[in-house]
Motif scaffolding. Structure first.
Motif, short mmCIF file in Angstrom:
data_model
loop_
_atom_site.label_atom_id
_atom_site.label_comp_id
_atom_site.label_asym_id
_atom_site.label_seq_id
_atom_site.Cartn_x
_atom_site.Cartn_y
_atom_site.Cartn_z
N ILE A 92 0.85 -1.19 0.00
CA ILE A 92 0.00 0.00 0.00
C ILE A 92 0.89 1.24 0.00
CG2 ILE A 92 -1.79 1.27 1.24
CD1 ILE A 92 -2.68 -1.40 2.47
N ILE A 135 -2.01 -0.87 -4.01
CA ILE A 135 -3.07 0.12 -3.81
C ILE A 135 -2.42 1.45 -3.44
CG2 ILE A 135 -5.12 0.75 -2.47
CD1 ILE A 135 -5.41 -2.22 -1.75
N LEU A 150 -6.34 1.16 6.33
CA LEU A 150 -6.68 0.19 5.30
C LEU A 150 -5.89 -1.09 5.48
CD1 LEU A 150 -8.03 -0.68 2.62
CD2 LEU A 150 -6.12 0.43 1.43
N LEU A 154 -7.42 -4.87 6.04
CA LEU A 154 -7.18 -5.97 5.10
C LEU A 154 -6.54 -7.17 5.80
CD1 LEU A 154 -5.93 -4.01 1.97
CD2 LEU A 154 -8.10 -5.22 2.21
N TYR A 518 -8.93 5.74 -3.65
CA TYR A 518 -7.83 4.84 -3.95
C TYR A 518 -7.53 4.83 -5.44
CZ TYR A 518 -9.24 3.16 0.66
OH TYR A 518 -9.58 3.09 1.99
N VAL A 531 -11.30 -4.16 -0.78
CA VAL A 531 -11.28 -2.89 -0.06
C VAL A 531 -12.65 -2.54 0.48
CG1 VAL A 531 -10.89 -0.41 -0.28
CG2 VAL A 531 -9.28 -2.01 -1.33
N SER A 535 -13.82 -2.05 4.28
CA SER A 535 -14.37 -0.76 4.72
C SER A 535 -15.52 -0.95 5.70
CB SER A 535 -14.83 0.06 3.52
OG SER A 535 -13.75 0.36 2.66
#
Length: 570
Positions: A92, A135, A150, A154, A518, A531, A535
């Protein structure tokens, strides 16, 4: 438990986390005055790498930005046991503008691909042999905290075991001129929370944190307890006078004041941001815990800020230290908060990182070395799609049904606005990509038929694209190309942040929930699905306006947006 297993900072103050922390504790700053830099007509104060440091950082075949990220990752990854080629490892990247300096290259317009953040992230991933699709978190100033949140989600969903999170930005005429157009820069070293503060300084850096959810891995005692992103639904470039977004983000943490060594604030030293933060912290009940800020050492490092400042804060707590707010002399904010301009001792083992940014976004993260704060068990989630809008330059469909339109391209968006909205003149100030996302959201919400314009915190706005804010970027670059015809505009510059779309939707609809943006190398349905599922780990989020909003030019674009509702499997 999502644990920190390695970290690094590369900045003008040092090439390792330890070097950076030692410099900050000693009170050193990398800020200095730059005159004539990049042929800009105004001088500015910033924290920039020296030519000698760039010589050490630069990698053959890579841009400045990519080289900086590679430098930080190269000094982080060898110290942790992470399989970079595994499908269980995610990369990320947190950045606001990535390779934007390429816009000044005269060859750019024949091949603009290199400026795209998702392309840069793929170059970096390929360099290290990372096989999963990266990402890019592009959520304005809160990007670093949003990226860590995030990553935490994940890992908690079980989709990945390890997450490599790097935040970075490189300064350029593009960025400095934009902030100058806002009259937001201080001519001297910034003074967070001070009565005589006049503006911010900019900085460049890269910072990396590697996270793991594997019980077997040797880790540091640090772990991410909780985090939240909230919009203040106020204005795309001005913070709420009541601190609404930061206040709500802080409440998501459930972090007791008695356990915090300090709260590391955004502390940009702008008049309204520092005042807003002080009000939000006061409202959230953080009266006695010390509030500090690190911008006096580094300036505002943008996409790196949330990660860099979290690392320095971890090092400080490891050293039983509350770092001074450099530049603070006399408190100049109205909120009842505790500030200090000297290093102090602490025996507490956790802290909160707080950030806010353009587009109304605000983020907060609670990080602790107290093992009593175990992460809660996460229920797996899926979602159901309830409504669906697709807009191309030549067609519009709502839930599969075509909408009759006479115009095409950019004119099509204006036609849709006049036909379906007509009462929101801010539409005409928006750039094309924001108009596209705004119109798609209006069609979506009108089709849904629920009550509109009522304050709401349980709906998020989560959008994706490939080209970031390319059209607005080009417009801003054109305004600064000729030093004899130099006219950067704040109304153009603000739209060079793609998350402004999510902010416009939140403001229009009074959404106080999460707003996130994103950037991907391509429209990857599987990654988008991961994602969105993650969320929903925000316990307040019950539905999301989600989708793909991409704009290559004023007449080449695509929007596929939909509403998804949470369906939790216990």
């Amino acid at each position: 438990m999502v644990s920190v297993i390695a970290h690094n900072i590369v900045s003008p103050l040092g090439m390792t986390s330890a070097e950076n922390y030692s410099a900050v504790k000693a009170g050193n700053s990398a800020l200095s005055l730059h005159e004539g830099k990049w042929d800009l007509p105004e001088s500015f104060c910033a924290s920039l790498f020296t030519d000698a440091q760039w010589h050490d950082i630069q990698q053959d075949g890579y841009t400045h930005f990519e080289s900086l990220v590679i430098k930080s990752l190269s000094q982080t990854l060898p110290s942790c046991n992470v399989d970079l080629s595994s499908e269980r490892t995610i990369f990320i990247l947190s950045s606001t503008k990535a390779n934007v300096e390429l816009l000044a290259d005269p060859h750019f317009f024949s091949s603009p691909e290199g400026e795209l953040p998702g392309v840069a992230a793929k170059h970096i991933a390929d360099h290290f042999g990372i096989k999963t699709s990266p990402i890019v978190v592009c959520n304005a100033c809160i990007s670093g905290v949003a990226a860590l949140i995030l990553a935490k989600r994940l890992l908690e969903t079980g989709q990945y075991d390890d997450a490599i999170v790097c935040g970075a930005d490189v300064q350029s005429a593009f960025i400095v001129s934009g902030f100058q157009s806002f009259k937001a820069l201080s001519p001297d070293n910034c003074r967070p929370f001070d009565a005589e503060r006049v503006g911010l300084n900019l900085g460049e850096a890269a910072a990396t944190i590697v996270l793991s959810n594997r019980d077997s891995i040797q880790s540091s005692p640090w772990h991410l307890v909780s985090g939240g992103v909230r919009n203040d639904a106020n204005h795309i470039s001005g913070p709420s006078r009541t601190g609404e977004g930061s206040y709500r983000a802080l409440l998501t943490l459930d972090a007791p004041e008695s356990e915090l060594a300090f709260i590391n604030a955004h502390g940009t030293a702008t008049l309204y941001n520092d005042e807003m933060e002080s009000i939000a912290l006061h409202r959230a009940g953080y009266h006695s815990v010390c509030i500090n800020a690190l911008k006096g050492y580094y300036g505002h490092t943008m996409g790196a800020a949330g990660i860099l400042e979290s690392i320095i804060s971890m090092c400080a707590v490891d050293d039983n230290t509350i770092l001074a707010t450099r530049g603070l002399k006399n408190k100049g904010v109205s909120g009842d908060i505790t500030l200090s301009n000297a290093n102090n001792q602490t025996d507490r083992e956790s802290f909160v990182k707080l950030l806010s940014g353009f587009g109304g976004c605000n983020g907060a993260l609670w990080i602790s070395r107290n093992k009593d704060h175990q992460n809660k068990k996460i229920a797996s989630n899926n979602y159901t799609l309830t409504n669906h809008v697709v807009i191309t330059p030549t067609s519009v469909t709502i839930n599969g049904e075509p909408v009759v339109c006479e115009q095409t391209g950019k004119a099509l968006l204006t036609e849709l606005y006049k036909k379906y909205v007509s009462d929101y003149p801010k539409f005409y100030k928006m750039d094309v990509m924001t108009r596209l996302g705004f119109i798609a959201s209006e069609l979506l919400l009108q089709t849904e038929g629920s009550e509109r314009f009522v304050p709401c915190e349980d709906r998020a706005v989560v959008l994706f694209n490939r080209t970031s804010s390319l059209i607005a970027d080009k417009l801003h670059q054109e305004s600064i190309n000729d030093k004899h015809n130099f006219f950067p505009s704040p109304s153009v510059f603000v739209y060079t942040l793609p998350n402004i779309i999510t902010g416009e939707i939140a403001i229009r609809n009074k959404y106080y929930g999460e707003t996130s943006f994103y950037i991907l190398e391509r429209n990857d349905k599987k990654l988008i699905d991961e994602v969105l599922n993650a969320s929903f780990l925000d316990s307040h989020t019950q539905s999301i306006i989600a989708g793909w909003v991409d704009c290559e030019s004023e007449d080449v674009f695509s929007a596929e947006m939909y509403i998804v509702d949470n369906k939790t499997i216990k």
